[in-house]
Design an enzyme around this catalytic site. Structure first.
Site, PDB file in Angstrom:
ATOM      1  N   HIS A 144       0.836  -1.207   0.000  1.00  0.00           N
ATOM      2  CA  HIS A 144       0.000   0.000   0.000  1.00  0.00           C
ATOM      3  C   HIS A 144       0.863   1.246   0.000  1.00  0.00           C
ATOM      4  CE1 HIS A 144       0.620  -1.381   4.147  1.00  0.00           C
ATOM      5  NE2 HIS A 144       0.662  -0.113   4.487  1.00  0.00           N
TER       6      HIS A 144
ATOM      7  N   HIS B  79       0.865   5.197   1.225  1.00  0.00           N
ATOM      8  CA  HIS B  79       0.225   6.180   2.115  1.00  0.00           C
ATOM      9  C   HIS B  79       0.315   7.557   1.458  1.00  0.00           C
ATOM     10  CE1 HIS B  79       0.546   3.815   6.026  1.00  0.00           C
ATOM     11  NE2 HIS B  79       1.447   3.170   5.308  1.00  0.00           N
TER      12      HIS B  79
END
Ligand code: 5GP
Ligand code: ZN
Length: 150
Positions: A103, A105
């Site tokens: 992922h 951020h």
């Protein structure tokens, strides 16, 4: 075979088993608000198939993730009134990765906010820097050569 992992919290968000405040979706990625933000508007962008990080992510997911980040970051900035943002990807436990599904951020930042304390930076001594430079360049060249032969 499903591209999702039944034990992974982000895969559960993808499959709808647990809710998330979704803000963007395309064929390859999903973006939603982080449940415990460093600043409000902190957004996570994930690939729609389970992989751990940059190293095992398919090229199309990698491209899509950064495309989505380029699209979303200015919007998050505008909506939150932030003055800047960090684009961050923790790869591996040692780097602070808690959820083992790749992922990015997007962390909105305000002048002098206390988010992400800066660790003291190091200094190379003697030949250390040149030696590391050489090792990285050699390993990279070997890797590129072996990929070209495949
Ligand atoms: P990491 O440390 O792995 O780079 O970041 C994982 C992030 O995922 C953390 O900032 C954490 O707050 C967020 N997170 C963990 N579980 C959930 C969840 O169930 N929903 C949402 N929206 N965020 C989560
Ligand atoms: Zn997953």
């Amino acid at each position: 075979m499903s591209p999702l992992d039944e034990h992974c919290v982000f895969c559960k968000i993808l499959s709808g088993q647990i809710p998330a405040a979704k803000v963007y979706e395309d064929e390859e990625t999903l973006a939603f608000l982080d449940i415990a933000p460093f600043n409000f508007g902190h957004t996570l962008i994930i690939p729609k198939r389970h992989c751990h990080g940059l190293s095992d992510m398919p090229q199309e997911s990698r491209d899509a993730l950064f495309r989505a980040a380029s699209l979303l970051a200015p919007v998050v900035l505008r909506v939150t009134g932030a003055a800047g943002f960090n684009l961050l990807m923790n790869n591996g436990q040692a780097a602070g990765q808690e959820v083992p599904h790749a992922h990015l951020h997007i962390i909105p930042r305000f002048m002098d906010d206390p988010v992400l304390l800066h660790a003291p930076q190091k200094q190379y001594s003697g030949e250390e820097m040149a030696q590391l430079q050489e090792k990285i360049r050699c390993r990279l060249a070997a890797r590129q050569e072996s990929q070209e032969q495949k």
